[in-house]
Structures are given as C-alpha cells and as structure tokens.
Motif scaffolding. Structure first.
Motif, PDB file in Angstrom:
ATOM      1  N   GLU A 189       0.820  -1.209   0.000  1.00  0.00           N
ATOM      2  CA  GLU A 189       0.000   0.000   0.000  1.00  0.00           C
ATOM      3  C   GLU A 189       0.861   1.270   0.000  1.00  0.00           C
ATOM      4  O   GLU A 189       0.546   2.244  -0.693  1.00  0.00           O
ATOM      5  CB  GLU A 189      -0.937  -0.006   1.213  1.00  0.00           C
ATOM      6  CG  GLU A 189      -1.999  -1.106   1.144  1.00  0.00           C
ATOM      7  CD  GLU A 189      -2.899  -1.116   2.362  1.00  0.00           C
ATOM      8  OE1 GLU A 189      -2.686  -0.267   3.254  1.00  0.00           O
ATOM      9  OE2 GLU A 189      -3.817  -1.965   2.424  1.00  0.00           O
ATOM     10  N   ALA A 190       1.943   1.251   0.774  1.00  0.00           N
ATOM     11  CA  ALA A 190       2.830   2.414   0.788  1.00  0.00           C
ATOM     12  C   ALA A 190       3.554   2.552  -0.552  1.00  0.00           C
ATOM     13  O   ALA A 190       3.703   3.656  -1.097  1.00  0.00           O
ATOM     14  CB  ALA A 190       3.844   2.291   1.929  1.00  0.00           C
ATOM     15  N   PHE A 191       4.017   1.436  -1.084  1.00  0.00           N
ATOM     16  CA  PHE A 191       4.714   1.435  -2.367  1.00  0.00           C
ATOM     17  C   PHE A 191       3.863   2.064  -3.466  1.00  0.00           C
ATOM     18  O   PHE A 191       4.339   2.868  -4.269  1.00  0.00           O
ATOM     19  CB  PHE A 191       5.090   0.003  -2.756  1.00  0.00           C
ATOM     20  CG  PHE A 191       5.731  -0.113  -4.111  1.00  0.00           C
ATOM     21  CD1 PHE A 191       7.098   0.093  -4.269  1.00  0.00           C
ATOM     22  CD2 PHE A 191       4.970  -0.405  -5.235  1.00  0.00           C
ATOM     23  CE1 PHE A 191       7.694  -0.004  -5.527  1.00  0.00           C
ATOM     24  CE2 PHE A 191       5.555  -0.515  -6.489  1.00  0.00           C
ATOM     25  CZ  PHE A 191       6.915  -0.303  -6.636  1.00  0.00           C
ATOM     26  N   GLU A 192       2.578   1.710  -3.483  1.00  0.00           N
ATOM     27  CA  GLU A 192       1.695   2.179  -4.544  1.00  0.00           C
ATOM     28  C   GLU A 192       1.288   3.640  -4.391  1.00  0.00           C
ATOM     29  O   GLU A 192       0.606   4.194  -5.246  1.00  0.00           O
ATOM     30  CB  GLU A 192       0.462   1.274  -4.618  1.00  0.00           C
ATOM     31  CG  GLU A 192       0.812  -0.117  -5.141  1.00  0.00           C
ATOM     32  CD  GLU A 192      -0.352  -1.095  -5.082  1.00  0.00           C
ATOM     33  OE1 GLU A 192      -1.506  -0.639  -4.849  1.00  0.00           O
ATOM     34  OE2 GLU A 192      -0.128  -2.308  -5.250  1.00  0.00           O
ATOM     35  N   LYS A 193       1.720   4.285  -3.309  1.00  0.00           N
ATOM     36  CA  LYS A 193       1.546   5.732  -3.184  1.00  0.00           C
ATOM     37  C   LYS A 193       2.666   6.488  -3.892  1.00  0.00           C
ATOM     38  O   LYS A 193       2.553   7.691  -4.145  1.00  0.00           O
ATOM     39  CB  LYS A 193       1.513   6.141  -1.705  1.00  0.00           C
ATOM     40  CG  LYS A 193       0.255   5.701  -0.975  1.00  0.00           C
ATOM     41  CD  LYS A 193       0.236   6.248   0.439  1.00  0.00           C
ATOM     42  CE  LYS A 193      -1.080   5.879   1.139  1.00  0.00           C
ATOM     43  NZ  LYS A 193      -1.165   6.470   2.491  1.00  0.00           N
ATOM     44  N   TYR A 194       3.731   5.748  -4.208  1.00  0.00           N
ATOM     45  CA  TYR A 194       4.900   6.365  -4.834  1.00  0.00           C
ATOM     46  C   TYR A 194       5.156   5.873  -6.258  1.00  0.00           C
ATOM     47  O   TYR A 194       5.688   6.609  -7.086  1.00  0.00           O
ATOM     48  CB  TYR A 194       6.141   6.102  -3.975  1.00  0.00           C
ATOM     49  CG  TYR A 194       6.149   6.895  -2.699  1.00  0.00           C
ATOM     50  CD1 TYR A 194       6.858   8.094  -2.603  1.00  0.00           C
ATOM     51  CD2 TYR A 194       5.432   6.467  -1.584  1.00  0.00           C
ATOM     52  CE1 TYR A 194       6.847   8.840  -1.429  1.00  0.00           C
ATOM     53  CE2 TYR A 194       5.411   7.206  -0.417  1.00  0.00           C
ATOM     54  CZ  TYR A 194       6.113   8.401  -0.351  1.00  0.00           C
ATOM     55  OH  TYR A 194       6.088   9.144   0.805  1.00  0.00           O
TER      56      TYR A 194
END
Length: 238
Positions: A189-194
C-alpha cells in the motif's frame, strides 16, 4: 482753386493712411497664422512622440504580467498527484509533498512518515527476491550510508519490504546483514503511493526536512548512489 487743392491733398492722405493700415493688418494676420501653424506643428509632434512611447510601456507591462502568470506556486505540483507513471514508474514528482503512510516495523515498532518532519528521510523500497536490492544493500546502503550517518540526529533511513510475509522479511534482513530499520509493507500500500503497481522495487526516495521529495532513484548505479549521498548531506546541512 485753393480749396480744391486742399480737398485733393486731404483725399490722398486719407487713402495713404488706409493703405498703410491694411498692409499692417495683413502682416499681423500673416504673423498670427504663422505662429498658429508653429504651435499646431509642435503639438502634433508632442502627441506623435507620446504615441510612439506608449506601446513600449504597454509591452513592458504585458511582459511583466506574463512572468507573473508563469511563476506557478509549488502547491501546483501537489495538486497534480498522482501523476501518470514516468519512465521509472514513479507517480510522484520531485518538489511535491511526500505521501504519508504508517507501517509496522520488523522490530514491532511503528513508522509514520509525517512524524519525522524536520528530518531528512530516505525510503528504500525493497524485496527479498530482488537481486539488485541485495547488491545495493550489501555494497552501498549499509556500509557507505547507514553506518556513516546512523548517529546523525536529523537523519532517518528505513527499508520498506514490499508485499512479503514477516518470515521472508526476517530471513532477508539476516542474509543481507543490514542493520537499519525494516518496515513491512505487506500489501504494497505504501509502495503504490509512490510508484505504479507492479513497476518493481529497488527504489530510493529522498525526502527533505520540509517533507517534500528531493530525489528519486531506480535500480542501483554507483555514480547515481554517490549523487544520492551528496544530496543527503546537502539536505542535512540546511
């Protein structure tokens, strides 16, 4: 006879005086017309000069106005998020506020990006199956960066393992020998914010003290890594 001569003489004198007066009036009229023409010509010249100079001032005003419009505030960068993926797969851009997130760490602590405002933060997106990640972590990130700056009070570095179970992450850390904190991004989820979903790991995101993105890297290149270290030191010096 004498009276007749006097009358004729008087008549000639009257005619002479009238002629002189007419000549004088003509001269005055001519002079007046000449003066009037001179004034009109000067006025026309002045107006012409004003008209010529006016467009210059207007052009300058337009130029200044254009510059003012083209100077976009930094908030415009944030309003464009998320961006279309760039050539590296990033959906964020340098200069924008880094998207916030909260993740559990391998050591049972919690990491929240926004709570580190005022510090220089390096996010390292990684995974155990990534050979390039292992090389970067062993040869550069741990020995050349973390060991040299880990005691700096304004520097934070955290690995973010993407989409793997805790057991795999623990084994990964032991095999690479890294000692910097590792967060668990179990569902990416954090990765897909970037970055775009499925675009691959081995990514470093440098965030300045103001919470805005300073530098984005992909894969591992020695020269690029050296540039990243310089950027970190430059941010710490501010």
């Amino acid at each position: 006879m004498l009276k007749t001569l006097l009358v004729i003489t008087s008549l000639f004198l009257t005619i002479g005086v009238n002629a002189q007066q007419r000549n004088t009036g003509v001269k005055k009229t001519a002079t007046s017309r000449t003066t009037t023409k001179a004034i009109q010509a000067k006025t026309t010249q002045t107006k012409s000069s004003q008209v010529k100079s006016t467009p210059v001032r207007r052009a300058k005003t337009v130029t200044d106005s254009t510059k003012a419009v083209s100077a976009k505030p930094m908030s415009a960068i944030d309003s464009g998020y998320p961006y279309e993926p760039d050539s590296l797969g990033y959906i964020v851009r340098v200069g924008q506020k880094a998207p916030d997130f909260t993740l559990s760490r391998l050591d049972d602590k919690t990491f929240t990006l926004s709570k580190n405002r005022g510090k220089v933060v390096l996010l390292q997106f990684t995974a155990s199956w990534c050979g390039v990640c292992r090389t970067a972590m062993k040869e550069a990130l741990e020995p050349k960066l973390w060991k040299k700056l880990k005691r700096h009070p304004r520097f934070v570095m955290i690995g973010i393992d993407c989409d793997e179970p805790v057991e795999s992450v623990g084994k990964f850390v032991r095999e690479t020998g890294v000692t910097y904190p590792m967060a668990l991004d179990t569902n990416a989820e954090a990765f897909e914010k970037y970055a775009e979903k499925g675009s691959g790991v081995t990514r470093n995101v440098l965030i300045g003290k103001n919470g805005k993105i300073v530098k984005l890297t992909r894969l591992y290149d020695e020269k690029e890594f050296d540039a990243l270290v310089k950027a970190i030191r430059a941010e710490l010096a501010k």
